[in-house]
Design an enzyme around this catalytic site. Sequence first.
Site, mmCIF file in Angstrom:
data_model
loop_
_atom_site.group_PDB
_atom_site.id
_atom_site.type_symbol
_atom_site.label_atom_id
_atom_site.label_comp_id
_atom_site.label_asym_id
_atom_site.label_seq_id
_atom_site.Cartn_x
_atom_site.Cartn_y
_atom_site.Cartn_z
ATOM 1 N N SER A 185 -22.646 56.806 10.769
ATOM 2 C CA SER A 185 -22.207 58.202 10.743
ATOM 3 C C SER A 185 -23.249 59.177 11.253
ATOM 4 C CB SER A 185 -21.785 58.587 9.333
ATOM 5 O OG SER A 185 -20.646 57.871 8.961
ATOM 6 N N HIS A 237 -25.636 62.820 7.890
ATOM 7 C CA HIS A 237 -24.777 63.598 8.783
ATOM 8 C C HIS A 237 -25.561 64.741 9.418
ATOM 9 C CE1 HIS A 237 -20.944 62.451 6.272
ATOM 10 N NE2 HIS A 237 -21.556 61.405 6.797
#
Length: 330
Positions: A185, A237
């Site tokens: 991610s 992230h």
Amino acid sequence: MASAAARYDVEKGGEGSYPPPPEQMYPQREGEREWVPWLVPLVVAVNVALFAVVMYANNCPAHASPSSRRGGACVARGFLHRFAFQPLSENPLLGPSSATLQKLGALVWDKVVHEHQGWRLLTCIWLHAGVVHLIANMLSLVLIGLRLEQQFGYVRISIIYIVSGVGGSVLSSLFIRNNISVGASGALFGLLGAMLSELFTNWTIYSNKAAALFTLLVVIAINLAIGILPHVDNFAHIGGFLTGFLLGFIFLMRPHYGWMQRYVRPSDVQYTSKKYLPYQWVLLAVASVLAVLGFAAGMGMLFKGVNANDHCQWCHYLSCVPTSRWSCGK
């Protein structure tokens, strides 16, 4: 949510919420090369193959601990045999055990800092906590990455993907010490960040600038908002996004609109001889300096064992916001 699944960072790869970017966000000008994407499919294939290797090494039927057996049998043991998943009480994402992931390269702060295993900053982005996790991230990669590779080529996209993944791992390690972390991610958010900076640096070639910017900001905001859920590593992230945002200025700069018009204007019509505008070079220079300084500072703090939470008392809310429905733990 106090189950053993909390040991997983369910998003350094999680919910697969990245929607496909609209086609108009990538204007293709006459005379520009359009690449045939092969890197993204290869990355997907490698991730799937590595997950199979992880499950082979995991061998739930042979390695399940007594506590795991009390929590339930290996999932699909009769069908998958040694590839069977850990009990759902231990890993609801249909995947291996925490111990297997640690052994094969998951991001573990103590091992990176005290055992000098810095390679985990890279290897963790190729591992996934389960089938659900793998499918979500690979679908996201296909939706985001194929068009980017088609537009900019495999070299630039591969650099952004890998370096952003490492950037996400670094920021995650600075704030999160007690959980292992796996997943792509951070790298995926790096691609999102690069899309945003590409829009800024190539502003002149977009015909519908406001719509393109609004759409992309909504996509990014939704995905970052998901990161405030428990057991989701939003620091990965954010780190990946910031890294990709800077790299986009460096690697995704394209000739401005006036230069590209030379392909469609009559030969007797004059056009500018400058391929890139001054502001594009300024953004590239600033982004290069910030990227180098940011990585140097992050790596330095990490390997010195600095706990970034001591310097930012509120930053933990960026990764999890406690509510009446859930707690964030320590």
